[in-house]
Write a protein that holds these residues in place. Structure first.
Motif, mmCIF file in Angstrom:
data_model
loop_
_atom_site.group_PDB
_atom_site.id
_atom_site.type_symbol
_atom_site.label_atom_id
_atom_site.label_comp_id
_atom_site.label_asym_id
_atom_site.label_seq_id
_atom_site.Cartn_x
_atom_site.Cartn_y
_atom_site.Cartn_z
ATOM 1 N N GLY A 6 37.057 35.063 53.275
ATOM 2 C CA GLY A 6 37.627 33.612 53.126
ATOM 3 C C GLY A 6 37.914 33.378 52.031
ATOM 4 N N GLY A 7 38.614 32.382 52.122
ATOM 5 C CA GLY A 7 38.335 31.393 51.161
ATOM 6 C C GLY A 7 36.648 30.962 50.943
ATOM 7 N N SER A 8 35.958 30.148 49.963
ATOM 8 C CA SER A 8 35.271 30.081 49.088
ATOM 9 C C SER A 8 35.363 28.788 50.036
ATOM 10 C CB SER A 8 35.435 29.134 47.947
ATOM 11 O OG SER A 8 36.120 28.360 47.024
ATOM 12 N N SER A 108 36.926 35.194 45.556
ATOM 13 C CA SER A 108 36.832 34.703 46.616
ATOM 14 C C SER A 108 38.402 33.284 46.819
ATOM 15 C CB SER A 108 35.856 33.992 46.984
ATOM 16 O OG SER A 108 35.542 33.036 48.379
ATOM 17 N N VAL A 109 39.220 33.776 47.336
ATOM 18 C CA VAL A 109 41.202 33.201 47.764
ATOM 19 C C VAL A 109 39.922 32.011 48.572
ATOM 20 C CG1 VAL A 109 43.440 33.080 47.550
ATOM 21 C CG2 VAL A 109 41.581 34.792 46.328
ATOM 22 N N PRO A 110 40.479 30.598 48.004
ATOM 23 C CA PRO A 110 40.645 29.181 49.288
ATOM 24 C C PRO A 110 42.024 29.689 49.984
ATOM 25 C CG PRO A 110 41.103 28.572 47.388
ATOM 26 C CD PRO A 110 40.736 30.195 46.974
ATOM 27 N N ASP A 111 41.633 29.195 51.027
ATOM 28 C CA ASP A 111 42.529 28.602 52.172
ATOM 29 C C ASP A 111 43.791 28.890 51.502
ATOM 30 O OD1 ASP A 111 41.120 30.215 54.099
ATOM 31 O OD2 ASP A 111 39.986 28.357 54.572
ATOM 32 N N SER A 112 43.544 27.119 50.603
ATOM 33 C CA SER A 112 44.743 26.941 50.543
ATOM 34 C C SER A 112 46.056 27.766 49.634
ATOM 35 C CB SER A 112 44.657 25.346 49.755
ATOM 36 O OG SER A 112 44.041 25.805 48.495
ATOM 37 N N LEU A 113 45.355 28.728 49.177
ATOM 38 C CA LEU A 113 46.202 29.702 47.907
ATOM 39 C C LEU A 113 46.155 31.049 49.347
ATOM 40 C CD1 LEU A 113 47.127 30.433 45.202
ATOM 41 C CD2 LEU A 113 45.123 31.066 44.779
ATOM 42 N N LEU A 114 45.775 31.492 49.690
ATOM 43 C CA LEU A 114 45.809 32.154 50.857
ATOM 44 C C LEU A 114 47.235 31.888 51.698
ATOM 45 C CD1 LEU A 114 41.804 33.577 52.700
ATOM 46 C CD2 LEU A 114 43.650 34.798 50.941
ATOM 47 N N GLN A 115 47.182 30.853 52.004
ATOM 48 C CA GLN A 115 48.297 30.531 52.502
ATOM 49 C C GLN A 115 49.177 30.407 52.371
ATOM 50 O OE1 GLN A 115 47.035 26.568 54.194
ATOM 51 N NE2 GLN A 115 45.168 27.133 55.403
ATOM 52 N N ARG A 116 49.726 31.105 51.374
ATOM 53 C CA ARG A 116 50.685 31.292 50.302
ATOM 54 C C ARG A 116 50.977 32.622 50.359
ATOM 55 N NH1 ARG A 116 52.444 26.330 47.333
ATOM 56 N NH2 ARG A 116 51.701 24.660 48.112
ATOM 57 N N SER A 311 33.908 50.761 48.816
ATOM 58 C CA SER A 311 33.748 48.782 48.122
ATOM 59 C C SER A 311 35.219 49.308 48.212
ATOM 60 C CB SER A 311 33.445 48.999 46.784
ATOM 61 O OG SER A 311 34.113 47.290 46.219
ATOM 62 N N ILE A 312 36.260 50.296 48.058
ATOM 63 C CA ILE A 312 37.924 49.651 48.360
ATOM 64 C C ILE A 312 37.637 49.451 49.676
ATOM 65 C CG2 ILE A 312 40.213 51.087 47.580
ATOM 66 C CD1 ILE A 312 38.814 52.442 45.780
ATOM 67 N N ALA A 313 37.546 50.420 50.181
ATOM 68 C CA ALA A 313 37.611 50.410 51.790
ATOM 69 C C ALA A 313 36.883 48.612 52.439
ATOM 70 C CB ALA A 313 36.807 51.101 52.740
ATOM 71 N N GLU A 314 35.867 48.738 52.353
ATOM 72 C CA GLU A 314 35.405 46.966 52.410
ATOM 73 C C GLU A 314 36.525 45.795 51.990
ATOM 74 O OE1 GLU A 314 31.639 46.673 50.494
ATOM 75 O OE2 GLU A 314 31.094 44.644 51.993
ATOM 76 N N HIS A 315 37.222 45.933 50.677
ATOM 77 C CA HIS A 315 37.907 45.452 50.738
ATOM 78 C C HIS A 315 39.037 44.951 51.028
ATOM 79 C CE1 HIS A 315 34.884 44.594 47.065
ATOM 80 N NE2 HIS A 315 35.374 43.246 46.768
ATOM 81 N N CYS A 316 39.625 46.586 51.508
ATOM 82 C CA CYS A 316 40.656 46.520 52.029
ATOM 83 C C CYS A 316 40.755 45.872 53.988
ATOM 84 C CB CYS A 316 41.258 48.058 52.409
ATOM 85 S SG CYS A 316 42.073 48.692 51.495
ATOM 86 N N ARG A 317 39.308 45.702 54.268
ATOM 87 C CA ARG A 317 39.409 45.074 55.580
ATOM 88 C C ARG A 317 38.420 44.399 55.710
ATOM 89 N NH1 ARG A 317 36.792 51.489 56.789
ATOM 90 N NH2 ARG A 317 39.063 52.425 57.023
ATOM 91 N N ALA A 318 38.445 44.012 55.020
ATOM 92 C CA ALA A 318 36.904 42.173 54.970
ATOM 93 C C ALA A 318 37.911 41.117 55.477
ATOM 94 C CB ALA A 318 36.622 42.036 53.947
ATOM 95 N N GLY A 319 37.608 40.252 56.642
ATOM 96 C CA GLY A 319 38.011 38.888 56.208
ATOM 97 C C GLY A 319 39.001 37.904 55.084
ATOM 98 N N LEU A 320 40.215 37.578 55.367
ATOM 99 C CA LEU A 320 40.235 37.529 54.045
ATOM 100 C C LEU A 320 41.450 36.388 54.518
ATOM 101 C CD1 LEU A 320 40.725 37.324 51.360
ATOM 102 C CD2 LEU A 320 42.492 39.481 51.366
ATOM 103 N N GLY A 321 40.749 35.013 54.997
ATOM 104 C CA GLY A 321 41.726 34.375 55.708
ATOM 105 C C GLY A 321 42.544 35.058 57.070
ATOM 106 N N SER A 322 43.680 34.666 57.773
ATOM 107 C CA SER A 322 44.596 35.327 58.572
ATOM 108 C C SER A 322 45.461 36.628 57.963
ATOM 109 C CB SER A 322 45.438 34.179 59.000
ATOM 110 O OG SER A 322 46.673 34.231 58.374
ATOM 111 N N LEU A 323 44.962 37.168 56.770
ATOM 112 C CA LEU A 323 45.963 38.520 56.894
ATOM 113 C C LEU A 323 45.776 39.650 57.026
ATOM 114 C CD1 LEU A 323 46.462 36.459 53.984
ATOM 115 C CD2 LEU A 323 46.848 38.172 52.330
ATOM 116 N N SER A 324 45.865 40.661 57.235
ATOM 117 C CA SER A 324 45.945 41.499 57.843
ATOM 118 C C SER A 324 45.631 42.573 57.169
ATOM 119 C CB SER A 324 47.003 42.637 58.314
ATOM 120 O OG SER A 324 48.045 42.128 59.263
#
Lengths: 378, 378
Positions: A6-8, A108-116, A311-324
């Motif tokens: 998620g975000g920093s 690492s993208v912070p939540d305030s940006l992820l929310q956009r 690494s690609i698969a990990e980045h496709c799936r690892a927690g990233l805010g509420s993104l699918s």
């Protein structure tokens, strides 16, 4: 450095670079980077303390990781991105793409940006629901070769759908050539996939390629959706990542987006420069909203390593805010024999992209063999 | 291989690659390339002779040029491009961007394809006419640093124009951040450049940066043009080369287009892969329609060689059907002391892009010094 969750915490945008040089050189380069990617202006001439404090990036950490190579964390104020994808990419790797020995390895993208960002509209669960595929690996293919008529492509789509292929995309080189003009191709292939789904109770999706001129993009997407396209194939290396975001958010007619790696190889190949595969084929398409991301599986006719692919698969799936999640779609020379290995490597949440090998026998029969193999994995 | 003059005589699209490997390996790779960049399908499974003959590319020549390196000419039927820039780029370097040891070094575009592109709408002569600059090198700068208010940026624009700067662009990192939102910035800077031109009889052009989200591009360009922007700064490495073509051809309001190299460094840095600088910063922006192409001059804070820079200038200017020239705009740490060397290197048809150094004294005075130095060269 590990993929961040998620975000920093600080609310800042973190970029992780690998820099080459001695410890002293890297310290100088890191500091220069904080300026180059933001104000691009002699720091000593800045008179506004606010700019020094909050616009120029900050070196957050430097760590030697091997012979002349250092991991460097730099943080940026979120404001510098303007909360827009093109400028976010520009901050992360715009001018420093021209510096030797600088590689962007993670973000690492912070939540305030992820929310956009809305991210993938369907994600793994949504795509599985569309396809009626609970747990097995998904089967994707492309209609090819270029030079084939729209009529024959439509027959291929029908046969692939009848044989159980989940996602039937245009080959990424199919644009608007005279062999199979876009409008005729999508109309015929849209009809074909509908006919097969109706007849066999399948739920295959046909995804035309929209590597279109800027001023034709909307018209082609409209045509595709009117023709019953069940998704869109997009080439971010040619049209930019923001095309994914735009098409994923476009209404009416929200359909799955599949990203193709054309032209993006130049970003990842040289390990001392460019951008790491996990970002290029994982985080960036995902942030933009790709439901599926195509990339070459290791061992095929391309040159990606197993580490790159995981690494690609990990980045496709690892927690990233509420993104699918984005579904990894490894391809590049897949054969029936690869299926067990690929499914074991990526797990079941994968779309195995089989190209030419499907054509080695009658198309429907080949598709059935692949589908059967996948059903047995689930 | 040398830069070709105009389209190839055969009517086919020629791409020149450098491939790495032994003579035997290179022959295999070259043949594989002709398939990969077109039909991406096992050639032995193609049943239509027309596809074998006219869709798959052809190896036209292989020549050893040094230790394990070969020049390879491959020709493609023009039809495979669909006469569109995104697919042209995809044919030239789409999938093979993921192959190690493959570099695209030059291209020869046949007349039938060149005729579909209008190229730079102003070119050297048109830009000189707009600026009232007969023969001297042109002076370009960027308003910076990011974090500055739109009001202060407008003062900078005024001072730069008053001091004789020809082209005043946004720094390429200026998007729509809260410090100086796009609409306010272009309105104020448009007013400022007009006020200075009116008062001092100058003809400076203000060029805002439109590295915009896909769905905001038109609105920003409209705003820019309504505000009196005299050109547009475009980032093809982020939004794609076709954005240049689109904006150059957009009506109403045809203004000069300046291309910026952000993100494109990753394409050129590693000499065994990617695409040669002459194409990335010369032929491609020119074909798309850039009137000016920014790139880092050798010896600045980037890593381009003198050969890279002269190749870029050559590709900006060499005969290319009836397409106008693109003006090379070298930048990246230019100071007053660089001016004579840069002008001698590129000749007078150049826009010298001076950034931070202009701010080392009062802006108008610095600009006057640069302009004075350039007038003495003419």
């Amino acid at each position: 450095m590990k993929v961040r969750e998620g975000g920093s915490d600080s609310g800042r945008l973190y970029a992780y670079y690998q820099l080459h040089g001695t410890a002293e050189q890297v310290e100088v380069i890191a500091r220069a980077l904080t300026v180059e990617e933001t104000i691009e202006f002699p720091a000593e001439l800045v008179t506004d303390p606010e700019i020094n404090e909050n616009v120029i990036g900050r070196v957050e950490g430097i760590e030697a990781i091997g012979e002349g190579c250092h991991d460097v964390a730099i943080s940026y104020s979120v404001e510098v991105t303007g909360w827009e994808l093109p400028q976010l990419i520009n901050v992360l790797f715009g001018n420093c793409s021209m510096w030797p020995g600088v590689r962007l390895v993670d973000v690492s993208v912070p939540d305030s940006l992820l929310q956009r960002f809305s991210g993938p509209r369907f994600g793994t669960a949504g795509i599985r629901e569309l396809l009626g595929a609970d747990s097995r690996p998904l089967l994707a293919t492309a209609i090819k070769p270029m030079g084939t008529s729209a009529e024959v492509f439509a027959e291929m789509v029908f046969e692939c759908a009848a044989g159980g292929v989940d996602i039937i995309k245009d080959d990424h080189g199919l644009a608007n050539q005279p062999y199979a003009p876009f409008s005729e191709r999508v109309a015929r292939c849209g009809d074909a996939v509908r006919a097969a789904n109706d007849r066999y109770g399948t739920r295959a999706l046909y995804m035309p390629c929209v590597n279109a001129p800027v001023d034709e993009l909307d018209a082609r997407v409209d045509l595709a959706l009117e023709s019953g396209a069940g998704g869109l194939l997009v080439l971010p290396g040619i049209g930019g990542y923001d095309v994914i975001r735009y098409l994923a958010s476009r209404s009416p007619g929200c359909v799955p987006i599949m990203a193709h790696p054309s032209m993006l190889g130049a970003l990842v190949l040289d390990e001392s420069e460019g951008i790491a595969p996990g970002l290029v084929f994982g985080s960036l398409p995902r942030l933009a909203g790709a439901d599926l991301s195509v990339f070459p599986h290791s061992g095929g006719r391309f040159s990606f390593s197993r580490e790159d692919c995981s690494s690609i698969a990990e980045h496709c799936r690892a927690g990233l805010g509420s993104l699918s999640e984005t579904i990894p779609a490894p391809g590049g020379g897949m054969t029936l024999e690869h299926v067990p290995e690929v499914a074991a490597f990526y797990g079941n949440d994968v779309a195995i992209l089989v190209g030419g090998d499907l054509h080695r026998g009658p198309l429907r029969k080949s598709a059935e063999s692949f589908r059967d193999r996948l059903e047995r994995i689930a």
